[in-house]
Design a protein around this motif. Structure first.
Motif, short mmCIF file in Angstrom:
data_model
loop_
_atom_site.label_atom_id
_atom_site.label_comp_id
_atom_site.label_asym_id
_atom_site.label_seq_id
_atom_site.Cartn_x
_atom_site.Cartn_y
_atom_site.Cartn_z
N SER A 25 3.26 -1.02 -2.18
CA SER A 25 3.22 0.35 -2.71
C SER A 25 1.79 0.77 -3.03
N ILE A 26 1.03 -0.14 -3.60
CA ILE A 26 -0.35 0.21 -3.93
C ILE A 26 -1.12 0.61 -2.67
N MET A 27 -0.91 -0.17 -1.62
CA MET A 27 -1.60 0.15 -0.38
C MET A 27 -1.10 1.48 0.20
N ALA A 28 0.21 1.71 0.08
CA ALA A 28 0.74 2.98 0.58
C ALA A 28 0.14 4.15 -0.19
N ALA A 29 0.05 4.00 -1.51
CA ALA A 29 -0.56 5.06 -2.32
C ALA A 29 -2.01 5.26 -1.91
N SER A 30 -2.71 4.15 -1.74
CA SER A 30 -4.11 4.25 -1.31
C SER A 30 -4.23 5.00 -0.01
N VAL A 31 -3.33 4.69 0.91
CA VAL A 31 -3.40 5.34 2.21
C VAL A 31 -3.13 6.84 2.06
N ILE A 32 -2.13 7.17 1.24
CA ILE A 32 -1.80 8.59 1.09
C ILE A 32 -2.99 9.39 0.55
#
Ligand SMILES: Nc1ncnc2c1ncn2[C@@H]1O[C@H](COP(=O)(O)OP(=O)(O)OP(=O)(O)O)[C@@H](O)[C@H]1O
Ligand SMILES: [Mg+2]
Lengths: 287, 359, 304
Positions: free
Chosen positions: A253-260
């Protein structure tokens, strides 16, 4: 033969730079696309594409709210600082007056200031502002107190930068163009509206984007002045993403948030590459 | 009617005294050209008249009205810049109409005036283009067009043709002369180009480090320079200067001694000079006589020959000082030849040691 | 007398009013009130109405013991950390930045990609880059340990970010990753501003690349590098995000800003925290003045 080696050598140097700069980003995109089990198997290419992390963030988490908050703060801050700075830039680049260099120097000094230097005073001011604000407005709009406050503080920390860059850009416009307009009978305000604005639009746009990125990325003030889930900005939002189980960090999730939060920036940056480079240069060295 | 009177004007940039007690009267509808070496204050003069630059003391009046404190738009002037200074985001039409729109003229009047100016300057076909789609010459026309649409009483030109190539410059020069006749406005024009100055001007003003060295018609300046500076500045190639000494003075002439030559009597006088003073004798290249009869002569080797077709310039020397002489276009003289150089006394100028001319 | 330039000056002053108000109210006022608060006993309860206590937040001798920011070894530790961090990260960034800039000059098909790639770390929020690296360096599942184990260099995953021996190195590297592009862009602009002949000259007289760079190009881009050092150096001295995120509590990497903020918002010692941040401002101010004098940056300000 020598030429071939030379070519290969140059290409490899370039590849090293590209990989160095892009790999961490690539790797987080990849991680974000993997399901929970695949995340915990290190690999260079995705073994599966699973939107689970994104679904979680966008539909079960208050992450969209933080994005909206950041957008709100960035838009308000940047519009105000650009407008104010645009007029100031004219004064600082076009008019000779005593103390002009001094003014510019103070602006530069403030931009180099550590934010922490004003934090205590700012916090006290914030508490007063909250009191004042709560007395005036009803409860429904209380949620935006922190965000409004962030707009105020960000305007301050953006203005030295925007003034400086716009001043540099405005110096690049030949002074005869302005003089021609003066002879034609235009007032300073009219010149700024009808002559400089169209000429400077690209420069203003670049400056605005850069200021926006700065606001988008800010952390210290955001962390200090936002307290509830509903008024967090994205940087604080990402910093506070926690797993449901203690000790298990939800890396997916952290990486997904970072990507967003990063993808729009990366796209804008790539599209405006040349302009941003000249803006960065104008912000530090002058023309 | 737009006389311009400049009265003991001074201008400082910080501590630098750029314009020093300049007084000038410019007649209505005249064409005045400002010349002088780079940095002497020509642009500054023009910008002070335009109102783009404050003056520190003195007065400038246009049409009898003191304009020191009037902004440019109330001075009824228009200015054409060396760099054209067109508004890059506006079409040619809008560039020319901008001033009129600010004056809140009616649409019809704007259209009429812009089209009229475009017709005079032959830029009707480009009205919808942006400046960057135009050639240098076309841009310069637009810049002039922008000035004339407002029908000012005074036009100020700061080296308007210097960015154009030679042929275009000649063409524009002629058109400017025509324009001056047509518009019946006062024009003040800064240039570095001798030909422009000589051909366009009713009056030439020579500026020397912020001081008016001389003002007069082109031929006056050419024939009777007030001082060595003007003598040397007007005319190309430059006037030659030869050092000499006063031998004696008579009622209408001064007799001077030039090294290696018999004494020569020049029909010029100066009350303040006396026998034994050093003076400079000035003579223009076209007045030097090569291999012909004259009032005094010497022999010189020829160092360089420049054949321009209509004339030939010979680079000579006199006691080690370089000298230029003009002779006919199809001269047979070659480098290394020795020629007899002489000058007619009537064509000579005399300047005292402070540079002031003998009358 | 209301001349043209007087009118312009007046307009200019009017246009400068909003900027001045913003800067006075949001920079000068809080700065001064921070200074004042550092001389008070402000805590959470009396924050809006603290008592003046003099310099005891800075230094006080109470019954033979020294108290205050200046007597706190953790503070001096954070000063040391900050300076170590700044010196090493800026040096690394300058070296990487110059190398990148030179590589950006190579004219071929990859040129666009290199320039684009270099901007990516700059655009990414610090917090995101911190998280990315944390993840790559994670002890059990991080790709970095995976590679090292694969190459047989280490046997077991190492917790790079929390290990006291490596955590400082890690944050220096993350910072260098994020900001060497900025240096690269400044230096690249400096290089681009050089006349082509300078870059060509070396090739003609056959000097090799490194000699040419050292004797011809480097002196010419020194001003650009100086500017980059000043900007980056002052930025590094106030580092917060990265350190707070990687390990807010660790005394191995704690920076001055983290220290001051912790006093204020975790312990609610607002007076003490204000004193710490005032010290930080002083230290940065002194370093800034030295920097700016040395690099003559203040001269850049002169017009035209
Ligand atoms: N804004 C200014 N500030 C300070 N000094 C100036 C300024 N403008 C002009 N000067 C100085 O005033 C003097 C006269 O300048 P001006 O531009 O009038 O010269 P000019 O005769 O037009 O020269 P050129 O033929 O090169 O155009 C010069 O020495 C110049 O350096
Ligand atoms: Mg000039």
């Amino acid at each position: 033969m020598n030429k071939v080696y030379d070519k290969i050598f140059k290409y490899s140097l370039q590849m090293i730079v590209i990989i160095f700069c892009v790999f961490p980003f690539y790797y987080s995109v990849m991680t974000s696309l993997e399901g929970s089990s695949a995340v915990f198997e290190p690999n260079f290419f995705p073994t599966e594409i699973n939107p689970k992390n994104y679904n979680y963030l966008l539909f079960e988490h208050n992450f969209p709210q933080t994005i909206l908050n950041s957008l709100f703060v960035a838009t308000v801050t940047v519009s105000i600082s650009i407008t104010i700075s645009y007029f100031a830039a004219w004064s600082l680049s076009r008019v000779n007056f005593k103390g002009r260099s001094m003014f510019l120097f103070v602006i530069l000094a403030i931009s180099m200031f550590p934010q922490i230097a004003v934090l205590t005073g700012m916090y006290q001011l914030f508490l007063n502002f909250k009191d004042f604000y709560f007395n005036i407005f009803d409860l429904r709009v209380k949620g935006v107190t922190s965000l409004l406050w962030l707009c105020f503080t960000y305007t301050m920390f953006n203005i030295p930068f925007t003034v400086w860059v716009l001043t540099t850009f405005m110096k690049g416009v030949p002074k005869e163009i302005e003089e021609a307009a003066i002879v034609d009978g235009a007032s300073s305000f009219l010149i700024l509206r009808k002559i400089f604005l169209p000429i400077m639009t690209p420069a203003i746009f670049t400056t605005a984007i850069m200021a926006m990125i700065a606001v988008w990325n800010e952390f210290l003030f955001a962390l200090t002045f936002t307290a509830t889930n509903s008024d967090r900005t994205i940087t604080v939002g990402i910093a506070l993403i926690n797993g449901t189980i203690e000790y298990e960090v939800p890396w997916g999730s952290i990486m997904a948030a970072s990507v967003i939060v990063t993808v729009p920036l990366v796209i804008i940056t790539l599209l405006l590459q040349g302009r941003i480079m000249s803006g960065l240069t104008a912000g530090s060295i002058k023309g | 009617m737009a006389d311009i009177n400049i009265n003991t004007v001074n201008k400082y940039f910080g501590d630098v005294h750029v314009i020093k007690d300049v007084s000038l009267d410019i007649k209505s509808q005249s064409f005045t050209v400002l010349v002088g070496p780079s940095g002497c204050g020509k642009s500054t003069m023009l910008r002070m008249i335009a109102g783009l630059e404050d003056i520190n003391s003195g007065t400038i009046s246009i049409d009898g009205q003191v304009v020191n404190d009037l902004p440019p738009k109330q001075r009824n002037i228009a200015m054409v810049f060396q760099s054209y200074a067109l508004y890059p985001h506006m079409t040619v039409f809008d560039n020319m109409a901008f001033g009129l729109k600010l004056e809140k003229r009616s649409k019809d009047e704007i259209n009429e005036r812009v089209n009229e100016a475009a017709r005079i300057l032959q830029i009707e076909d480009y009205l919808q283009r942006k400046p960057k789609q135009l050639s240098g010459g076309q841009r310069q026309r637009v810049a002039i067009g922008r000035a004339i649409t407002r029908k000012p009483k005074v036009f100020l030109f700061d080296e308007p043709l210097s960015n154009l190539d030679a042929a275009l410059r000649v063409q524009m020069r002629v058109e400017l002369a025509k324009l001056h006749n047509e518009l019946e406005a006062t024009m003040i024009y800064v240039t570095h180009d001798q030909t422009e100055a000589m051909t366009l001007a009713d009056d030439i003003v020579v500026l020397d480090t912020g001081i008016v060295s001389q003002k007069g018609s082109p031929l006056e300046l050419y024939d009777k320079p007030n001082n060595m500076f003007v003598g040397g500045f007007i005319g190309s190639p430059k006037m030659n200067f030869i050092s000499s000494k006063i031998l004696s003075k008579s009622s209408d002439a001064t007799e001077v001694d030039i090294m290696g030559m018999s004494k020569i009597s020049i029909p010029k006088m100066s009350a303040s000079s006396s026998e034994g003073d050093s003076v400079s004798l000035g003579i223009r290249p076209e007045h030097l006589v090569v291999n012909g009869d004259s009032d005094g002569s010497w022999e010189s080797k020829v160092f360089v020959v420049e054949k321009l077709g209509d004339v030939t310039y010979l680079y000579l020397e006199k006691d080690g000082e370089p000298l230029v002489a003009e002779t006919e276009g199809h001269s047979e003289i070659k480098v290394g030849d020795t020629v007899k150089v002489g000058f007619p006394a009537g064509r000579c100028q005399l300047f005292d040691s402070s540079g002031q001319a003998f009358k | 007398m209301k001349s043209v330039s007087e009118l312009r000056k007046r307009t200019a002053f009017i246009f400068l009013i909003p900027v001045t108000i913003v800067l006075l109210s949001s920079a000068l006022y809080p700065l001064i009130s921070t200074l004042y608060l550092s001389l008070t006993d402000a805590e959470l309860e009396n924050f809006l109405d603290p008592n003046y206590v003099g310099f005891i937040n800075y230094l006080e001798n109470y019954e033979g013991m020294w108290y205050g920011v200046l007597a706190d070894s953790l503070f001096w530790n954070s000063v040391r950390n900050t300076i170590v961090f700044s010196v090493f990260s800026v040096s690394l960034e300058v070296i990487l930045g110059i190398s990148f800039a030179l590589i950006m000059l190579i004219e071929n098909k990859l040129k666009w990609f290199v320039r684009a790639a270099v901007l990516i770390p700059w655009a990414i929020p610090t917090i995101v880059s911190a998280r990315m690296f944390e993840w790559m360096l994670q002890d059990q599942f991080g790709i970095f340990n995976y590679i090292l184990i694969g190459m047989g260099i280490i046997e077991q995953g190492k917790a790079w970010t929390t290990d006291p021996q490596t955590s400082m190195i890690v944050i220096i590297i993350i910072d260098a990753w994020k900001t060497s592009p900025f240096v690269a862009i400044l230096v690249y602009a400096g290089l681009k501003a050089l006349p082509n002949e300078v870059l060509e000259a070396g090739k003609v007289d056959g000097t090799n690349g490194i000699t040419q760079f050292y004797y011809i190009i480097l002196p010419l881009i020194l001003p650009a590098i100086a500017v980059a050092i000043v900007f980056r150096g002052l930025d590094a001295l106030r580092v917060f995000d990265l350190i707070y995120l990687i390990n807010a509590g660790s005394k191995d990497i704690m920076s001055m800003t983290v220290y001051a903020r912790r006093e204020m918002f975790e312990y609610s010692h607002f007076g003490f925290g204000a004193a710490a941040s005032t010290m930080l401002t002083l230290i940065i101010g002194v370093i800034a003045v030295i920097f700016i004098q040395r690099t003559r940056l203040h001269k850049l300000d002169e017009m035209e």
